[in-house]
Scaffold this active site. Structure first.
Site, PDB file in Angstrom:
ATOM      1  N   HIS A  63       0.644   1.872  -8.246  1.00 35.94           N
ATOM      2  CA  HIS A  63       1.969   2.413  -7.939  1.00 35.94           C
ATOM      3  C   HIS A  63       2.324   3.544  -8.903  1.00 35.94           C
ATOM      4  O   HIS A  63       2.881   4.576  -8.497  1.00 35.94           O
ATOM      5  CB  HIS A  63       3.030   1.310  -8.045  1.00 35.94           C
ATOM      6  CG  HIS A  63       2.727   0.109  -7.215  1.00 35.94           C
ATOM      7  ND1 HIS A  63       3.243  -1.135  -7.480  1.00 35.94           N
ATOM      8  CD2 HIS A  63       1.946  -0.039  -6.123  1.00 35.94           C
ATOM      9  CE1 HIS A  63       2.803  -1.990  -6.583  1.00 35.94           C
ATOM     10  NE2 HIS A  63       2.008  -1.361  -5.752  1.00 35.94           N
ATOM     11  N   ARG A  83       3.756   9.802   2.363  1.00 34.14           N
ATOM     12  CA  ARG A  83       3.554   8.367   2.119  1.00 34.14           C
ATOM     13  C   ARG A  83       4.902   7.662   2.156  1.00 34.14           C
ATOM     14  O   ARG A  83       5.761   7.926   1.314  1.00 34.14           O
ATOM     15  CB  ARG A  83       2.903   8.136   0.759  1.00 34.14           C
ATOM     16  CG  ARG A  83       1.599   8.871   0.529  1.00 34.14           C
ATOM     17  CD  ARG A  83       1.062   8.552  -0.864  1.00 34.14           C
ATOM     18  NE  ARG A  83      -0.135   9.315  -1.173  1.00 34.14           N
ATOM     19  CZ  ARG A  83      -0.139  10.495  -1.765  1.00 34.14           C
ATOM     20  NH1 ARG A  83       1.017  11.062  -2.107  1.00 34.14           N
ATOM     21  NH2 ARG A  83      -1.263  11.121  -2.021  1.00 34.14           N
ATOM     22  N   ARG A 116       3.233   8.921   7.480  1.00 36.38           N
ATOM     23  CA  ARG A 116       2.290   7.801   7.596  1.00 36.38           C
ATOM     24  C   ARG A 116       3.081   6.500   7.523  1.00 36.38           C
ATOM     25  O   ARG A 116       3.904   6.322   6.621  1.00 36.38           O
ATOM     26  CB  ARG A 116       1.261   7.844   6.459  1.00 36.38           C
ATOM     27  CG  ARG A 116       0.202   6.738   6.574  1.00 36.38           C
ATOM     28  CD  ARG A 116      -0.824   6.832   5.462  1.00 36.38           C
ATOM     29  NE  ARG A 116      -0.280   6.468   4.161  1.00 36.38           N
ATOM     30  CZ  ARG A 116      -0.955   6.566   3.009  1.00 36.38           C
ATOM     31  NH1 ARG A 116      -2.188   7.041   3.021  1.00 36.38           N
ATOM     32  NH2 ARG A 116      -0.402   6.223   1.865  1.00 36.38           N
ATOM     33  N   GLU A 158     -10.285   6.154   8.070  1.00 36.24           N
ATOM     34  CA  GLU A 158     -10.615   5.742   6.708  1.00 36.24           C
ATOM     35  C   GLU A 158     -11.772   4.749   6.679  1.00 36.24           C
ATOM     36  O   GLU A 158     -12.225   4.363   5.603  1.00 36.24           O
ATOM     37  CB  GLU A 158      -9.396   5.113   6.035  1.00 36.24           C
ATOM     38  CG  GLU A 158      -8.218   6.067   5.923  1.00 36.24           C
ATOM     39  CD  GLU A 158      -6.942   5.372   5.479  1.00 36.24           C
ATOM     40  OE1 GLU A 158      -6.672   5.367   4.268  1.00 36.24           O
ATOM     41  OE2 GLU A 158      -6.227   4.836   6.342  1.00 36.24           O
ATOM     42  N   ASN A 183     -10.272   9.399   0.489  1.00 36.84           N
ATOM     43  CA  ASN A 183     -10.417   8.470  -0.633  1.00 36.84           C
ATOM     44  C   ASN A 183     -11.015   7.145  -0.181  1.00 36.84           C
ATOM     45  O   ASN A 183     -11.961   6.631  -0.780  1.00 36.84           O
ATOM     46  CB  ASN A 183      -9.063   8.231  -1.309  1.00 36.84           C
ATOM     47  CG  ASN A 183      -8.483   9.490  -1.896  1.00 36.84           C
ATOM     48  OD1 ASN A 183      -9.190  10.471  -2.112  1.00 36.84           O
ATOM     49  ND2 ASN A 183      -7.182   9.491  -2.150  1.00 36.84           N
ATOM     50  N   ASP A 184     -10.434   6.549   0.867  1.00 32.04           N
ATOM     51  CA  ASP A 184     -10.943   5.272   1.364  1.00 32.04           C
ATOM     52  C   ASP A 184     -12.262   5.445   2.096  1.00 32.04           C
ATOM     53  O   ASP A 184     -13.181   4.633   1.940  1.00 32.04           O
ATOM     54  CB  ASP A 184      -9.917   4.607   2.293  1.00 32.04           C
ATOM     55  CG  ASP A 184      -9.054   3.592   1.558  1.00 32.04           C
ATOM     56  OD1 ASP A 184      -9.547   2.996   0.588  1.00 32.04           O
ATOM     57  OD2 ASP A 184      -7.889   3.398   1.944  1.00 32.04           O
ATOM     58  N   ARG A 189     -13.422   2.533  -5.523  1.00 30.36           N
ATOM     59  CA  ARG A 189     -12.899   3.679  -6.267  1.00 30.36           C
ATOM     60  C   ARG A 189     -12.045   3.260  -7.455  1.00 30.36           C
ATOM     61  O   ARG A 189     -11.646   4.105  -8.257  1.00 30.36           O
ATOM     62  CB  ARG A 189     -12.103   4.612  -5.336  1.00 30.36           C
ATOM     63  CG  ARG A 189     -10.827   4.054  -4.757  1.00 30.36           C
ATOM     64  CD  ARG A 189     -10.304   4.985  -3.677  1.00 30.36           C
ATOM     65  NE  ARG A 189      -9.078   4.521  -3.050  1.00 30.36           N
ATOM     66  CZ  ARG A 189      -7.887   5.048  -3.263  1.00 30.36           C
ATOM     67  NH1 ARG A 189      -7.751   6.052  -4.100  1.00 30.36           N
ATOM     68  NH2 ARG A 189      -6.822   4.589  -2.649  1.00 30.36           N
ATOM     69  N   CYS A 245      -7.594  14.663   4.449  1.00 33.04           N
ATOM     70  CA  CYS A 245      -6.524  14.399   3.482  1.00 33.04           C
ATOM     71  C   CYS A 245      -7.084  13.564   2.339  1.00 33.04           C
ATOM     72  O   CYS A 245      -7.737  12.553   2.574  1.00 33.04           O
ATOM     73  CB  CYS A 245      -5.389  13.645   4.185  1.00 33.04           C
ATOM     74  SG  CYS A 245      -4.103  13.090   3.070  1.00 33.04           S
TER      75      CYS A 245
END
Length: 747
Positions: A364, A471, A507, A606, A629-630, A640, A677
């Site tokens: 977070h 987000r 999203r 993802e 990223n995922d 990661r 992204c």
């Protein structure tokens, strides 16, 4: 054989206090302490070993061993009985040292065959400083009272070391909190910053570990504990009645605050000669030592509760560390073990940088730091014990390096780097309003990622053409209870208005894995990243999803709306989520609310499985966004969050680029709009390669748009694609070396 000797702890502390009050250099003080302890314990030997570095102990003072061995005898962590005590953080008490596992004879010390050995760790709140040892020829196990006395002396040595009592001419220790220190951590948000330390939880320094008046110390402790109990009761009375987890935490707090055992142990410490503060810290250090050995998550949490209560009690007793009366320095760099998103948002953009001992790239705190564009370094071990408020500090978020109290040469080099970055930013500002068009005439679209209203001014200043990812989980994470639909609708409407006519892609709630809502019961999963998260939660618990989709529609108020579902692994998940969107639209129509002028509903790709979804999926979805990223971590099976593997696999690996090309080809065949992204979209070299293989829309953090646009405007994609193809044909694992050589020649 048990010991027949008895040691008067109060008498020993009284004599120790006299030694500490003498006007003497640090080495002389340590020498006097070893003499005093040997006399009081009636032993032939007392020695103090201190850490010279993280893994090396040095004999720094002794009574009974060869004085020439002082500062000459060294051992590694875990080596010999002394090293074992240092490694375990636990005392060792034996009447037959030579027969004890790990024993090592050190002839340079003139050591005879001492049978009895008592080794006690010298540590302060989990920070290992050294080992205090007493030895005797007579085979005896030291009594509980004797062990307690040595433990108390070890604690006092740790406290006095914190105050610099053992530095000076012939010093046994270097001055603490004065020397330059380099910390190597991990990068969670790039960027560089310089400023002054601001401790989120300032360390409390016990300035006098000795009790002047034991009765008065008992009164002070009693008064402070009562103040603590009242405070905990007040927190309980104001806590949200429906927030069961928060109530459970506070109930645990109250249980510890009212613990008779905890209070009794501290009172016994005072009766034996410690001040109230030292008694609290002694119990806190014991809890920290136990915490380091506990693997059970529940017990660790409870010990953490006790640690937090001890900090509160110390602040009450000393008046140190309270927010009131403390003034944040100019250019503050926040230092903390860890921090929640709400606390971080309270600091806002006043922070120039953040350094955490814990944290993760997907935490977070990292999400908020990226939203605020504040450099963040994680895993900077021990920085909270080394840094003091106001210390000068340099944070290199690009390299994951922190310089605390740096010397002039480091400061000069760092400022040169910052100046170069500032010059580059000026260069990027000059092309802000120019298109991201390559030398071969290909027009690219560069979008920005966002998650807070505070991000939106960057839409204009960065030159972004829209928000490729907004987000929405941050609005849920920073609250202590579920936000209402009207609140969300108001926030989303402000985002749309701030973006003016530029596209904003919302999203839906991406929770689970490392993003757990504070007011929802966490699900214990063996592998959360592959578990119940994102769209899976929304489908299984549709209430929150429906509420959020309705908030989007109301926020649009007749304007165009773009919504994207995260972590879709198969077509059926998207179909179910899309059906919820249709239900929300129908409900809003019935209620008479204006519907969006145009609506796009897409998915984040993802998981590798979605790349192989049936053709009907690519026809059904309005657009796709590759969540780099995922996708990369699942493609390479490399977590990661795991520093051991996350840098092991290259984005420009031939296999991964080939996989991305397949996705591009499928989207082109079905005329499905596609974007990329993630962090890699904001890295100029990777961005150029993505453009070369056919990606035309990239979404990144605002600060990356300038550097990416600058490289794209000076690159011929046809030439770069040829370089990639040629490298691929040679059988290399990654095209990066070839691409870097090409760009170096051209840029």
């Amino acid at each position: 054989m048990a010991s027949n000797f008895q040691t008067d702890t109060r008498q020993m502390l009284g004599r120790l206090r006299g030694v500490m009050s003498e006007d003497a250099a640090g080495q002389a003080r340590l020498d006097r302490i070893t003499q005093l302890i040997a006399e009081e314990m009636r032993t032939e030997v007392c020695s103090i070993y201190l850490f010279r570095d993280e893994d090396t102990l040095e004999l720094c003072a002794t009574e009974g061993l060869n004085p020439d061995a002082v500062h000459q005898t060294r051992m590694k962590m875990g080596e010999g009985l002394v090293g074992r005590v240092a490694l375990s953080g636990k005392l060792m008490n034996t009447d037959d040292a030579p027969a004890t596992k790990g024993f090592r004879y050190m002839p340079e010390t003139g050591e005879e065959a001492y049978s009895s050995f008592l080794g006690v760790p010298v540590q302060r709140l989990g920070e290992k400083l050294g080992v205090l040892v007493v030895q005797s020829k007579e085979a005896r196990v030291f009594s509980d009272e004797e062990v307690y006395a040595v433990e108390v002396v070890a604690m006092v040595i740790a406290e006095m070391a914190e105050l610099g009592a053992f530095v000076g001419e012939g010093a046994a220790m270097s001055a603490r909190h004065q020397q330059p220190v380099l910390f190597r951590g991990g990068t969670a948000q790039e960027g560089a910053a310089q400023g002054n330390v601001w401790l989120h939880e300032p360390r409390v320094v016990v300035t006098n570990p000795f009790a002047d008046d034991p009765d008065r110390e008992m009164e002070r402790l009693s008064e402070a504990v009562e103040t603590l109990r009242v405070g905990v009761d007040r927190m309980l009375s104001t806590a949200a009645s429906g927030d069961k987890e928060q109530l459970q935490v506070l109930e645990a707090y109250r249980m510890f605050a009212n613990s008779k055992g905890w209070m009794k142990r501290m009172e016994e410490d005072i009766a034996r000669g410690l001040s109230a503060e030292a008694a609290v810290e002694k119990e806190q250090s014991a809890a920290r030592a136990r915490m380091s050995q506990v693997t059970d998550a529940y017990l660790r949490e409870r010990l953490n509760d006790l640690d937090d209560l001890s900090n509160r009690l110390l602040r009450i007793l000393t008046g140190q560390g309270s927010v009131t009366g403390a003034e944040m320095p100019d250019n503050p760099i926040l230092i903390a073990r860890n921090i929640g998103p709400a606390e971080l948002l309270d600091y806002g953009r006043s922070l120039k940088g953040i350094v955490l001992e814990e944290g993760s790239v997907g935490s977070h705190a990292a999400i908020v730091a990226r939203a605020l564009a504040i450099p963040l370094v994680i895993h900077a071990e021990r920085i909270t014990t080394e840094a003091l408020n106001g210390d000068f500090i340099l944070v290199d978020g690009d390299q994951g390096v922190v310089h605390l109290r740096p010397d002039d040469s480091v400061i000069s080099a760092f400022r040169d780097k910052m100046a170069m970055q500032a010059q580059a930013q000026e260069r990027y500002a000059s092309i802000r309003d120019k298109p991201a068009e390559t030398l071969c005439g290909q027009r690219m679209t560069l979008m920005m990622n966002a998650g807070l209203m505070a991000d939106l001014p960057s839409l204009e200043s960065s030159g972004a053409e829209g928000v490729g990812l907004f987000r929405t989980e941050l609005q849920f994470l920073v609250r202590s209870q579920m936000p209402k639909r009207a609140e969300l609708s108001n926030i989303y409407a402000r985002v749309i208005e701030a973006a003016k006519d530029k596209r904003v892609c919302f999203r839906t709630l991406d929770i689970g894995s490392d993003k757990v809502l504070p007011y929802m019961r966490a699900v214990d999963e063996p592998n959360p990243a592959l578990g119940w998260r994102a769209v899976r939660v929304g489908i299984d618990k549709p209430g929150v999803m429906r509420m959020q989709l309705q908030a989007f529609v109301r926020a649009a108020a007749g304007r165009p709306l773009t919504v994207m579902f995260p972590f879709v692994a198969q077509r059926e998940e998207f179909t179910l989520a899309r059906a919820e969107m249709d239900k929300a639209l129908e409900r809003e129509r019935i209620l008479g609310h204006p519907l969006p002028e145009r609506i796009e509903v897409g998915a984040m790709l993802e998981t590798p499985s979605l790349a192989f979804a049936p053709d009907s999926f690519y026809d059904e979805v309005d657009f796709l966004s590759i969540g780099g990223n995922d996708l990369k971590q699942f493609f390479f099976a490399a977590d990661r969050e795991n520093e051991l593997v996350r840098r092991r696999y290259d984005t420009l690996n031939v296999s991964f680029l080939t996989f991305l090309e397949q996705i591009v080809a499928r989207c082109e065949a079905h005329k499905t709009p596609l974007s990329f992204c993630g962090e890699d979209a904001g890295r100029p070299v990777e961005a150029a390669c993505f453009a070369a293989i056919g990606l035309r829309v990239l979404s990144m953090r605002p600060a990356s748009i300038g550097p990416v646009k600058s490289v794209l405007r000076r690159t011929n994609l046809r030439e770069l694609k040829a370089v990639i193809e040629e490298a691929r044909q040679t059988g290399v694992m990654s095209v990066r070396p070839a691409v870097m050589e090409y760009l170096k020649e051209k840029l």
